[in-house]
Design an enzyme around this catalytic site. Structure first.
Site, short mmCIF file in Angstrom:
data_model
loop_
_atom_site.label_atom_id
_atom_site.label_comp_id
_atom_site.label_asym_id
_atom_site.label_seq_id
_atom_site.Cartn_x
_atom_site.Cartn_y
_atom_site.Cartn_z
N ARG A 146 -0.23 13.83 13.53
CA ARG A 146 0.38 13.54 12.02
C ARG A 146 0.01 14.94 11.24
O ARG A 146 -0.65 15.22 10.21
CB ARG A 146 -0.66 12.62 11.41
N LYS A 156 0.74 -1.17 -0.03
CA LYS A 156 0.02 0.17 -0.19
C LYS A 156 1.02 1.06 -0.16
O LYS A 156 0.57 1.93 -0.77
CB LYS A 156 -0.89 -0.09 1.26
N ASN A 157 1.82 1.16 0.81
CA ASN A 157 2.73 2.29 0.95
C ASN A 157 3.71 2.77 -0.12
O ASN A 157 4.38 3.74 -0.04
CB ASN A 157 3.28 2.51 2.34
N CYS A 212 -5.08 8.02 9.23
CA CYS A 212 -5.48 7.03 10.68
C CYS A 212 -5.26 8.09 11.62
O CYS A 212 -4.14 9.02 11.74
CB CYS A 212 -4.40 5.92 10.52
N ARG A 222 -9.09 -0.74 3.90
CA ARG A 222 -7.76 0.34 3.51
C ARG A 222 -6.61 0.00 3.02
O ARG A 222 -5.72 0.27 2.10
CB ARG A 222 -7.57 1.50 4.38
N ASP A 278 4.35 -0.11 12.16
CA ASP A 278 3.06 -0.72 11.54
C ASP A 278 3.05 -2.14 11.69
O ASP A 278 1.69 -2.75 11.84
CB ASP A 278 2.96 -0.51 10.04
N1 EPU Z 1 5.72 14.15 11.12
C1 EPU Z 1 5.80 15.48 11.39
N2 EPU Z 1 5.31 16.26 10.47
C2 EPU Z 1 5.37 16.16 9.17
C3 EPU Z 1 5.58 14.80 8.93
C4 EPU Z 1 5.49 13.76 9.89
O1 EPU Z 1 5.64 15.64 12.66
O2 EPU Z 1 5.36 16.94 8.45
C5 EPU Z 1 5.77 13.18 12.26
C6 EPU Z 1 4.74 12.23 12.28
O3 EPU Z 1 3.54 12.91 13.06
C7 EPU Z 1 5.02 10.99 12.80
C8 EPU Z 1 6.61 10.87 12.22
O4 EPU Z 1 6.84 12.29 11.84
O5 EPU Z 1 5.15 11.04 14.30
C9 EPU Z 1 6.73 9.76 11.00
O6 EPU Z 1 5.83 10.00 10.23
P1 EPU Z 1 6.00 9.84 8.62
O7 EPU Z 1 6.19 11.05 7.91
O8 EPU Z 1 7.17 8.92 8.37
O9 EPU Z 1 4.80 8.85 8.33
P2 EPU Z 1 3.92 9.00 6.97
O10 EPU Z 1 4.70 9.23 5.92
O11 EPU Z 1 2.82 9.97 7.23
C10 EPU Z 1 3.84 6.56 6.29
C11 EPU Z 1 2.95 5.48 6.18
C12 EPU Z 1 2.43 5.09 7.57
C13 EPU Z 1 3.72 4.67 8.28
C14 EPU Z 1 4.61 5.96 8.61
C15 EPU Z 1 6.12 5.34 9.25
C16 EPU Z 1 1.92 6.00 4.16
C17 EPU Z 1 0.74 6.44 3.49
N3 EPU Z 1 1.85 6.14 5.56
O12 EPU Z 1 3.11 7.77 7.03
O13 EPU Z 1 1.64 3.93 7.30
O14 EPU Z 1 3.13 4.22 9.59
O15 EPU Z 1 5.11 6.18 7.18
O16 EPU Z 1 6.62 4.24 8.49
O17 EPU Z 1 2.86 5.77 3.56
C18 EPU Z 1 -0.27 2.57 7.60
O18 EPU Z 1 0.16 1.95 6.72
O19 EPU Z 1 -1.14 2.10 8.55
C19 EPU Z 1 0.33 3.70 8.07
C20 EPU Z 1 -0.05 4.68 9.04
#
Ligand code: EPU
Length: 443
Positions: free
Chosen positions: A126, A23-24, A121, A419, A311
């Site tokens: 986030r 998915k990611n 989620c 999802r 995850d």
């Molecule tokens: N963060 C910030 N500011 C930002 C972006 C992130 O503070 O602008 C913080 C977040 O709040 C979090 C941390 O940085 O505490 C890590 O967030 P990251 O940006 O790495 O996560 P993401 O890109 O929003 C993706 C996956 C998530 C997965 C995370 C970590 C997708 C669509 N989502 O999220 O997947 O948990 O990376 O590997 O790729 C899931 O699949 O269930 C899921 C939540």
């Protein structure tokens, strides 16, 4: 509307299932097509609602998307990318975090981008501050409007030196998707290097991008003038594979996960082995099973890759309720990803949450008021209960708990699980689970 699963638990899950594209990665590879001037072909695409959401968003922007007769094949034609109507994009608000990744590609293609409020989620705040900061560094102008954010690039997008405050997956993807067509060179430090990111880099390289991944989380991107299409088979979903592995362990079962790959799952396999789970790897997939011995508790910290990914944490916690002794889980990626344990406690698990960083090194949530460490005392038999899915991974972990528990459980809100878990009820059938679906099925 009713939308639940009634599960008769207590029986081992045994059988074969298959995982397809992650998915990611899939959602990001779809966004990358926005940068292409030719058609793109993505293979191994799973039937999950996140793919439908991203398809809808891309179609709003003029990308023509077709699926072929071949299973899991998506053709994306971005030759007529256009500005979408604000109200239409807004209708997608609250459903996905992917829209923020459209910014760089849309700025390159159209000179402006509109981003609605973001969903995803509920596992912490986030925020998208890293995303906006890096876009500004490339030269984007970000205006807040009541309905969302409008971005323009009056002087174009220019390569830059970026140091992320944290190796965020999304912010790293934002940099990649923007830098590949920016003027000049971009150097990204403290980048995330998850396997899904390396696969996105592979997609971009096929399109004509020049990207080198260096040591110590440094990625260097040389901007190019034009990107073509791609043909790519998505990396398999290691989160889904790990989730089924946890289901095998918690139900004392035996599951062969076709498509699971060792390389991307090494941190998971180490933990699985340490707690007493058995696995066997072949060229097609990985078999995971409970060997019948007592399971061992352990101390675990989630982290960015190559650490144990966040995850996997929620499905694993269910398996940890069946290990002997005290396990400690320190969640260092999200501040609020342990709330799901309350329902497990209602099912008989003994889990205490703490605000302190337990069991490992201090993390950025240590001094804040977040309950981000868990102590799990086991083994505790689980009993059936009525539970409501809180988020995608928490939802799957409730499913595992219901399948492992003695008696009947009702799991509400299962559409969230679709999802990220393709045809999971078909897979439950293949594994001999006893359950019935109530309410409309959202595929
Ligand atoms: N963060 C910030 N500011 C930002 C972006 C992130 O503070 O602008 C913080 C977040 O709040 C979090 C941390 O940085 O505490 C890590 O967030 P990251 O940006 O790495 O996560 P993401 O890109 O929003 C993706 C996956 C998530 C997965 C995370 C970590 C997708 C669509 N989502 O999220 O997947 O948990 O990376 O590997 O790729 C899931 O699949 O269930 C899921 C939540």
């Amino acid at each position: 509307m009713a939308n639940f699963l009634r599960v008769d638990g207590g029986a081992p899950l045994v059988g074969d299932i298959e995982v397809r594209g992650a998915k990611n990665l899939v959602s990001k590879a779809m966004v990358a097509a926005l940068l292409a001037e030719d058609r793109c072909r993505l293979r191994g695409v799973p039937e999950i609602s996140d793919v439908k959401i991203v398809s809808g968003l891309l179609e709003l922007h003029g990308v023509k998307i077709d699926s072929t007769d071949r299973d899991g094949e998506l053709l994306l034609d971005p030759t007529n990318v256009e500005q979408a109507h604000v109200a239409d994009i807004d209708a997608h608000a609250g459903t996905s975090r992917v829209p923020v990744l459209l910014c760089g590609p849309l700025l390159h293609r159209l000179g402006e981008a509109f981003i609605p409020d973001l969903g995803g989620c509920r596992i912490g705040d986030r925020p998208i501050n890293y995303h906006l900061d890096v876009l500004r560094q490339f030269g984007a102008d970000v205006q807040k409007r009541p309905e969302g954010l409008r971005l323009t690039a009056p002087n174009g997008l220019n390569g830059t030196r970026i140091q992320l405050p944290y190796p965020s997956v999304g912010a790293t993807e934002q940099v990649l998707l923007t830098a590949v067509r920016a003027n000049g060179v971009t150097e990204l430090r403290n980048a995330a290097v998850e396997p899904e990111i390396l696969d996105l880099i592979a997609v971009l390289q096929k399109m004509g991008a020049i990207i080198s991944v260096e040591t110590d989380r440094v990625i260097r991107i040389e901007g190019v003038d034009r990107l073509g299409g791609y043909d790519h088979l998505a990396i398999p979903d290691r989160i889904e594979a790990g989730s089924w592995a946890c289901a095998a362990l918690a139900t004392k079962g035996d599951i062969y996960v076709r498509g699971a790959q060792q390389q991307a799952m090494m941190p998971f396999l180490n933990v699985f082995r340490k707690i007493g789970g058995a696995f066997d790897i072949d060229d097609e997939g990985i078999r995971f099973w409970h060997a019948g011995d007592t399971l061992q508790s352990l101390v675990l910290e989630t982290d960015v890759h190559p650490g144990f990914m966040t995850d996997w944490q929620q499905p694993l916690v269910v398996a940890l309720t069946q290990t002997t002794g005290l396990s400690i889980v320190h969640e260092t990626v999200y501040e609020n990803r342990l709330g799901f344990t309350e329902a497990l406690a209602e099912m008989g698990a003994v889990i205490q949450l703490y605000r302190e960083c337990l069991g490992g090194s201090p993390c950025r949530f240590g001094r804040a008021n977040f309950r981000h460490s868990a102590v799990i005392s086991g083994p505790t038999p689980l009993r059936g209960a009525e539970i409501t899915v809180p988020d995608l991974r928490g939802g799957f972990s409730y499913l595992i708990a219901a399948l492992a528990a003695e008696g009947q459980s009702t799991v509400h809100g299962i559409d969230l699980i679709y999802r990220g878990y393709e045809r999971f009820s078909d897979k439950l059938d293949a594994l001999g689970a006893h359950y019935e679906v109530g309410g409309p099925k959202v595929a």
